[in-house]
Structures are given as structure tokens and as C-alpha cells.
Design a protein around this motif. Sequence first.
Motif, PDB file in Angstrom:
ATOM      1  N   LYS A  43       0.831  -1.206   0.000  1.00 34.37           N
ATOM      2  CA  LYS A  43       0.000   0.000   0.000  1.00 34.37           C
ATOM      3  C   LYS A  43       0.862   1.250   0.000  1.00 34.37           C
ATOM      4  O   LYS A  43       2.037   1.215   0.333  1.00 34.37           O
ATOM      5  CB  LYS A  43      -0.934   0.000   1.213  1.00 34.37           C
ATOM      6  CG  LYS A  43      -1.962  -1.114   1.201  1.00 34.37           C
ATOM      7  CD  LYS A  43      -2.950  -0.955   2.339  1.00 34.37           C
ATOM      8  CE  LYS A  43      -4.022  -2.026   2.288  1.00 34.37           C
ATOM      9  NZ  LYS A  43      -5.022  -1.846   3.390  1.00 34.37           N
ATOM     10  N   GLN A  44       0.246   2.363  -0.357  1.00 36.17           N
ATOM     11  CA  GLN A  44       0.961   3.633  -0.345  1.00 36.17           C
ATOM     12  C   GLN A  44       1.063   4.172   1.073  1.00 36.17           C
ATOM     13  O   GLN A  44       0.234   3.852   1.940  1.00 36.17           O
ATOM     14  CB  GLN A  44       0.239   4.645  -1.242  1.00 36.17           C
ATOM     15  CG  GLN A  44       0.340   4.339  -2.723  1.00 36.17           C
ATOM     16  CD  GLN A  44      -0.209   5.473  -3.571  1.00 36.17           C
ATOM     17  OE1 GLN A  44      -1.099   6.199  -3.143  1.00 36.17           O
ATOM     18  NE2 GLN A  44       0.311   5.625  -4.767  1.00 36.17           N
ATOM     19  N   ARG A  45       2.050   5.005   1.273  1.00 33.36           N
ATOM     20  CA  ARG A  45       2.186   5.672   2.566  1.00 33.36           C
ATOM     21  C   ARG A  45       1.016   6.647   2.741  1.00 33.36           C
ATOM     22  O   ARG A  45       0.655   7.371   1.824  1.00 33.36           O
ATOM     23  CB  ARG A  45       3.526   6.406   2.642  1.00 33.36           C
ATOM     24  CG  ARG A  45       3.877   6.924   4.015  1.00 33.36           C
ATOM     25  CD  ARG A  45       5.286   7.486   4.048  1.00 33.36           C
ATOM     26  NE  ARG A  45       6.282   6.454   3.770  1.00 33.36           N
ATOM     27  CZ  ARG A  45       7.605   6.651   3.879  1.00 33.36           C
ATOM     28  NH1 ARG A  45       8.058   7.839   4.272  1.00 33.36           N
ATOM     29  NH2 ARG A  45       8.436   5.685   3.589  1.00 33.36           N
ATOM     30  N   GLU A  46       0.450   6.660   3.950  1.00 30.87           N
ATOM     31  CA  GLU A  46      -0.706   7.509   4.201  1.00 30.87           C
ATOM     32  C   GLU A  46      -0.540   8.277   5.504  1.00 30.87           C
ATOM     33  O   GLU A  46       0.103   7.805   6.449  1.00 30.87           O
ATOM     34  CB  GLU A  46      -1.989   6.667   4.257  1.00 30.87           C
ATOM     35  CG  GLU A  46      -1.995   5.586   5.327  1.00 30.87           C
ATOM     36  CD  GLU A  46      -3.231   4.703   5.257  1.00 30.87           C
ATOM     37  OE1 GLU A  46      -4.131   4.952   4.424  1.00 30.87           O
ATOM     38  OE2 GLU A  46      -3.300   3.745   6.066  1.00 30.87           O
ATOM     39  N   LEU A  47      -1.157   9.447   5.536  1.00 31.46           N
ATOM     40  CA  LEU A  47      -1.122  10.269   6.735  1.00 31.46           C
ATOM     41  C   LEU A  47      -1.952   9.628   7.837  1.00 31.46           C
ATOM     42  O   LEU A  47      -3.081   9.194   7.602  1.00 31.46           O
ATOM     43  CB  LEU A  47      -1.653  11.665   6.435  1.00 31.46           C
ATOM     44  CG  LEU A  47      -1.833  12.587   7.638  1.00 31.46           C
ATOM     45  CD1 LEU A  47      -0.494  12.973   8.236  1.00 31.46           C
ATOM     46  CD2 LEU A  47      -2.634  13.828   7.249  1.00 31.46           C
ATOM     47  N   VAL A  48      -1.406   9.621   9.042  1.00 29.94           N
ATOM     48  CA  VAL A  48      -2.143   9.164  10.216  1.00 29.94           C
ATOM     49  C   VAL A  48      -2.604  10.361  11.036  1.00 29.94           C
ATOM     50  O   VAL A  48      -3.786  10.511  11.341  1.00 29.94           O
ATOM     51  CB  VAL A  48      -1.279   8.230  11.082  1.00 29.94           C
ATOM     52  CG1 VAL A  48      -2.019   7.841  12.349  1.00 29.94           C
ATOM     53  CG2 VAL A  48      -0.868   6.986  10.289  1.00 29.94           C
ATOM     54  N   ALA A  49      -1.651  11.221  11.368  1.00 29.21           N
ATOM     55  CA  ALA A  49      -1.973  12.400  12.185  1.00 29.21           C
ATOM     56  C   ALA A  49      -0.834  13.390  12.083  1.00 29.21           C
ATOM     57  O   ALA A  49       0.311  13.002  11.828  1.00 29.21           O
ATOM     58  CB  ALA A  49      -2.192  12.008  13.643  1.00 29.21           C
ATOM     59  N   LEU A  50      -1.151  14.661  12.272  1.00 29.20           N
ATOM     60  CA  LEU A  50      -0.101  15.662  12.319  1.00 29.20           C
ATOM     61  C   LEU A  50      -0.457  16.727  13.343  1.00 29.20           C
ATOM     62  O   LEU A  50      -1.631  16.898  13.708  1.00 29.20           O
ATOM     63  CB  LEU A  50       0.147  16.282  10.948  1.00 29.20           C
ATOM     64  CG  LEU A  50      -0.957  17.098  10.261  1.00 29.20           C
ATOM     65  CD1 LEU A  50      -0.975  18.524  10.765  1.00 29.20           C
ATOM     66  CD2 LEU A  50      -0.737  17.097   8.753  1.00 29.20           C
ATOM     67  N   ILE A  51       0.570  17.430  13.789  1.00 34.18           N
ATOM     68  CA  ILE A  51       0.397  18.491  14.771  1.00 34.18           C
ATOM     69  C   ILE A  51       1.305  19.647  14.392  1.00 34.18           C
ATOM     70  O   ILE A  51       2.469  19.454  14.050  1.00 34.18           O
ATOM     71  CB  ILE A  51       0.681  17.977  16.203  1.00 34.18           C
ATOM     72  CG1 ILE A  51       0.381  19.063  17.237  1.00 34.18           C
ATOM     73  CG2 ILE A  51       2.107  17.454  16.341  1.00 34.18           C
ATOM     74  CD1 ILE A  51       0.328  18.525  18.665  1.00 34.18           C
TER      75      ILE A  51
END
Length: 116
Positions: A43-51
Motif C-alpha cells: 500500500k501507499q504511505r498515508e497520513l495518520v496524524a499531524l500536529i
Amino acid sequence: QVQLVESGGGLVQAGGSLRLSCTASGSIFWIVAMGWYRQAPGKQRELVALITRSGSTNYADFVKGRFTISRDNAKNTAYLQMNDLNPEDTAVYYCNAHQQAGRDYWGQGTQVTVSS
């Protein structure tokens, strides 16, 4: 240059919890946001969370209510508290630091494996 060192991955049973840590060093003054991404096999890399530096957060829909991102500016460290993990959360988790000029830095990745 920014260096990112991650820790906290491992093997956990479904429903369990883990906390990931990411410590930044180097040219940290220009970092405007830190985040966690993940990549599962095939799978492609995906965003989980950011701050952001000011503390604003953004989460992927699939982790809302289960994961919490936070940061300790004094320690130049971002955390990802992951609760109620399920096998679909199994992936390599990467820390990201985004600089004001648009450059991105990545950690080496830490494996999270959730068994059913």
C-alpha cells in the motif's frame, strides 16, 4: 538538516495500545509541523496524524477517536498514542517533520504489528 529518531513500535494484540515517540534534532527551528504516516505492505504511505507548532492537530478518519498526537516542544518530541488497535493498523509508522520552506524529513520507521 533535521534528524528524526523514532521509538515505541512493537507487537500488540487487538484492542491493545502503543505509544510512538519521535525526537527531532538539528535545524528544528524551522519545523512547522510534525506528523506520523504509515505504510502497510503493498500500500501507499498515508497520513495518520499531524500536529503544528501551535498545537493544531489533524487526523485521518480511520484513527479518529483512537489515536492522539501530541508534542513536547521542550523535548523536541512528538508522540502518537494509539489505543484500540486492530490488525488493519499493522504497518511501518514513519515520523515526518515539515519545514517552513517546504522540505520534509523522515524517520527510519518503526514497525507496528497488531495480532488478532
